[in-house]
Design a protein around this motif. Sequence first.
Motif, short mmCIF file in Angstrom:
data_model
loop_
_atom_site.label_atom_id
_atom_site.label_comp_id
_atom_site.label_asym_id
_atom_site.label_seq_id
_atom_site.Cartn_x
_atom_site.Cartn_y
_atom_site.Cartn_z
N SER A 118 5.80 -7.55 -1.09
CA SER A 118 4.53 -7.06 -0.19
C SER A 118 4.95 -6.92 1.43
CB SER A 118 3.20 -7.77 -0.38
OG SER A 118 2.87 -7.54 -1.76
N GLN B 271 -2.41 -4.48 -2.66
CA GLN B 271 -2.74 -5.45 -3.77
C GLN B 271 -4.25 -5.83 -3.18
OE1 GLN B 271 0.74 -8.36 -3.42
NE2 GLN B 271 0.33 -8.45 -5.47
N ASP C 105 1.75 -1.14 -4.10
CA ASP C 105 1.94 -2.65 -4.79
C ASP C 105 1.16 -2.87 -5.87
OD1 ASP C 105 2.56 -5.24 -4.28
OD2 ASP C 105 2.11 -5.49 -2.22
MG MG Z 1 2.94 -9.13 -3.32
#
Ligand code: MG
Length: 222
Positions: free
Chosen positions: A45, A88, A162
Amino acid sequence: MTFVSIENLTFRYNKRQTPIIDNLSFAINKGEIVGIVGASGSGKSTLLRIIAGLEQPEQGSIEVDHKIMMDDTRWVETEQRGVGMVFQDYALFPHLNVADNIGFGLHKLKRSERKQRQQEMLELVQMTDYAKRYPHELSGGQQQRVAMARALAPKPSILLMDEPFSNLDAHLKANIRKELLQILRRADITCLFVSHDQADIEAICEREFCIAANSGGNFCSC
Ligand code: MG
Ligand code: ATP
């Protein structure tokens, strides 16, 4: 032909840390769909956040289409980079209905074009009927699908995803994967796709980078 070129990228969240990303370099071709895998906490990320312009690395450069988007001192606005993202911790605009959330980045299009694009995106995430009936009442997985549609709607030149399927059931995911792949191909979108699910990576990605834990974001052949 190289489209995204990342060189000598180094990043840490604070000065006392060892770098999360340590002198990382790689290149991606135009239209390529690249999977990024690796253990939780390995920096996937973080890498996407840097490319999106949400974090400032202490060293390195990012070029897109041979234009410098970022170097140690200089930044270009995310919108100018043509970057779309589904993270996310995606969030929708709570006061807007589904269609307006999807149409959020489409203000430059004519009304009829905007409507058409919104429609295509609703089809992609399989929410056409639902959005008509319940434009404000969304489950977690439905919100995630709207976030995906919103990111794709402006046809970004680079799409950062993501774990975009983390809240979807297997059947829905398989359908959306197919549609997504077609849209990416048709619009020649270059995509970095993070997932813990190998089946996602195999279904969508042409190439895969694996980040080893504590490797400073560097890729291995795991
Ligand atoms: Mg992540
Ligand atoms: P996951 O698969 O769990 O999503 P990831 O590979 O995406 O993990 P990152 O979120 O990029 O991992 O985190 C990489 C490292 O950076 C981790 O050790 C994490 O604890 C640390 N980290 C992430 N965000 C921050 C932050 N805001 N401040 C300080 N450290 C952070």
